[in-house]
Design a protein around this motif. Structure first.
Motif, PDB file in Angstrom:
ATOM      1  N   ARG A  10      22.840 -12.601  23.439  1.00 49.43           N
ATOM      2  CA  ARG A  10      21.621 -13.220  22.922  1.00 49.43           C
ATOM      3  C   ARG A  10      21.985 -14.205  21.822  1.00 49.43           C
ATOM      4  O   ARG A  10      23.089 -14.168  21.285  1.00 49.43           O
ATOM      5  CB  ARG A  10      20.636 -12.180  22.406  1.00 49.43           C
ATOM      6  N   ILE A  11      21.050 -15.077  21.515  1.00 48.20           N
ATOM      7  CA  ILE A  11      21.232 -16.030  20.419  1.00 48.20           C
ATOM      8  C   ILE A  11      20.177 -15.725  19.371  1.00 48.20           C
ATOM      9  O   ILE A  11      18.992 -15.610  19.686  1.00 48.20           O
ATOM     10  CB  ILE A  11      21.103 -17.484  20.916  1.00 48.20           C
ATOM     11  N   SER A  12      20.630 -15.595  18.134  1.00 49.88           N
ATOM     12  CA  SER A  12      19.724 -15.306  17.036  1.00 49.88           C
ATOM     13  C   SER A  12      20.234 -16.000  15.782  1.00 49.88           C
ATOM     14  O   SER A  12      21.418 -15.873  15.439  1.00 49.88           O
ATOM     15  CB  SER A  12      19.651 -13.791  16.808  1.00 49.88           C
ATOM     16  N   ALA A  13      19.343 -16.739  15.122  1.00 50.11           N
ATOM     17  CA  ALA A  13      19.658 -17.407  13.856  1.00 50.11           C
ATOM     18  C   ALA A  13      20.933 -18.248  13.950  1.00 50.11           C
ATOM     19  O   ALA A  13      21.766 -18.242  13.049  1.00 50.11           O
ATOM     20  CB  ALA A  13      19.768 -16.388  12.729  1.00 50.11           C
ATOM     21  N   GLY A  14      21.088 -18.956  15.059  1.00 52.09           N
ATOM     22  CA  GLY A  14      22.221 -19.851  15.210  1.00 52.09           C
ATOM     23  C   GLY A  14      23.534 -19.184  15.575  1.00 52.09           C
ATOM     24  O   GLY A  14      24.587 -19.808  15.541  1.00 52.09           O
ATOM     25  N   ARG A  15      23.478 -17.906  15.929  1.00 52.09           N
ATOM     26  CA  ARG A  15      24.680 -17.172  16.321  1.00 52.09           C
ATOM     27  C   ARG A  15      24.476 -16.582  17.707  1.00 52.09           C
ATOM     28  O   ARG A  15      23.416 -16.060  18.014  1.00 52.09           O
ATOM     29  CB  ARG A  15      24.988 -16.013  15.369  1.00 52.09           C
ATOM     30  N   TRP A  16      25.534 -16.657  18.529  1.00 49.62           N
ATOM     31  CA  TRP A  16      25.537 -15.957  19.806  1.00 49.62           C
ATOM     32  C   TRP A  16      26.192 -14.615  19.558  1.00 49.62           C
ATOM     33  O   TRP A  16      27.196 -14.512  18.840  1.00 49.62           O
ATOM     34  CB  TRP A  16      26.327 -16.734  20.848  1.00 49.62           C
ATOM     35  N   GLU A  17      25.615 -13.556  20.119  1.00 51.19           N
ATOM     36  CA  GLU A  17      26.213 -12.233  19.966  1.00 51.19           C
ATOM     37  C   GLU A  17      26.051 -11.440  21.256  1.00 51.19           C
ATOM     38  O   GLU A  17      25.104 -11.643  22.018  1.00 51.19           O
ATOM     39  CB  GLU A  17      25.618 -11.474  18.775  1.00 51.19           C
ATOM     40  N   LEU A  82      35.369 -13.678  30.559  1.00 52.27           N
ATOM     41  CA  LEU A  82      34.553 -12.492  30.359  1.00 52.27           C
ATOM     42  C   LEU A  82      33.074 -12.778  30.553  1.00 52.27           C
ATOM     43  O   LEU A  82      32.289 -11.874  30.798  1.00 52.27           O
ATOM     44  CB  LEU A  82      34.786 -11.920  28.961  1.00 52.27           C
ATOM     45  N   GLY A  83      32.693 -14.037  30.393  1.00 54.80           N
ATOM     46  CA  GLY A  83      31.286 -14.396  30.540  1.00 54.80           C
ATOM     47  C   GLY A  83      31.039 -15.800  30.032  1.00 54.80           C
ATOM     48  O   GLY A  83      31.978 -16.550  29.760  1.00 54.80           O
ATOM     49  N   GLN A  84      29.764 -16.115  29.901  1.00 55.59           N
ATOM     50  CA  GLN A  84      29.371 -17.411  29.384  1.00 55.59           C
ATOM     51  C   GLN A  84      27.960 -17.303  28.832  1.00 55.59           C
ATOM     52  O   GLN A  84      27.263 -16.348  29.106  1.00 55.59           O
ATOM     53  CB  GLN A  84      29.434 -18.498  30.460  1.00 55.59           C
ATOM     54  N   PHE A  85      27.588 -18.293  28.035  1.00 56.99           N
ATOM     55  CA  PHE A  85      26.190 -18.422  27.630  1.00 56.99           C
ATOM     56  C   PHE A  85      25.838 -19.892  27.663  1.00 56.99           C
ATOM     57  O   PHE A  85      26.691 -20.760  27.548  1.00 56.99           O
ATOM     58  CB  PHE A  85      25.900 -17.765  26.267  1.00 56.99           C
ATOM     59  N   THR A  86      24.573 -20.147  27.884  1.00 56.97           N
ATOM     60  CA  THR A  86      24.092 -21.508  28.095  1.00 56.97           C
ATOM     61  C   THR A  86      22.959 -21.807  27.145  1.00 56.97           C
ATOM     62  O   THR A  86      22.100 -20.958  26.904  1.00 56.97           O
ATOM     63  CB  THR A  86      23.612 -21.672  29.550  1.00 56.97           C
ATOM     64  N   ILE A  87      22.956 -23.025  26.628  1.00 54.66           N
ATOM     65  CA  ILE A  87      21.863 -23.503  25.783  1.00 54.66           C
ATOM     66  C   ILE A  87      21.302 -24.754  26.437  1.00 54.66           C
ATOM     67  O   ILE A  87      22.050 -25.661  26.791  1.00 54.66           O
ATOM     68  CB  ILE A  87      22.347 -23.825  24.356  1.00 54.66           C
ATOM     69  N   ILE A  88      19.986 -24.784  26.600  1.00 53.45           N
ATOM     70  CA  ILE A  88      19.311 -25.932  27.205  1.00 53.45           C
ATOM     71  C   ILE A  88      18.442 -26.577  26.135  1.00 53.45           C
ATOM     72  O   ILE A  88      17.651 -25.898  25.490  1.00 53.45           O
ATOM     73  CB  ILE A  88      18.436 -25.488  28.392  1.00 53.45           C
TER      74      ILE A  88
END
Length: 124
Positions: A10-17, A82-88
């Motif tokens: 998840r993304i919270s307060a400018g951090r991905w965790e 291990l994975g990825q995250f995406t921001i649109i």
């Protein structure tokens, strides 16, 4: 040693965790990449469950721009993804996907025509 597994990103307060489950007493060294650049500030903190860590990284403002931005998460020692995250951001994703699909269809039509022409030329 089995490969570590990421879950619950998840993304919270400018951090991905995300939660990282591994099989050893220490977390694997994690690297996060965006456009062939490695992000700084990746941390792994022991979670409540043994063999589990909370991994996080600040998302640099300079890495954010219109469109789809994909960040790859990998084990630094093995290079295993291990994975990825995406921001649109910016233009709506529906428009981006439709435009890409239209472009792919047009390119496929060109390839089909060229292939048919090649078949006619080589058999005739």
């Amino acid at each position: 040693m089995t490969q570590a597994v990421l879950s619950g990103g998840r993304i919270s307060a400018g951090r991905w965790e995300a939660e990282l489950k591994g099989s050893g007493p220490t977390p694997p060294r994690i690297e996060i990449w965006h456009r062939e650049r490695q992000l700084d500030g990746v941390t792994a903190v022991v979670a409540a469950q043994a063999g589990t860590w909370m991994v996080s990284v600040p998302i640099p403002v300079a890495e954010l721009s219109d469109g789809v931005q994909t960040f790859l998460v990998q084990d630094a020692a093995t290079g295993a993804r291990l994975g990825q995250f995406t921001i649109i951001a910016g233009v709506a994703i529906e428009d981006d996907i439709r435009a890409e699909l239209d472009l792919l269809r047009a390119e496929l039509d060109l390839l089909k025509k060229a292939f048919r022409r090649h078949c006619v030329e080589t058999t005739g």
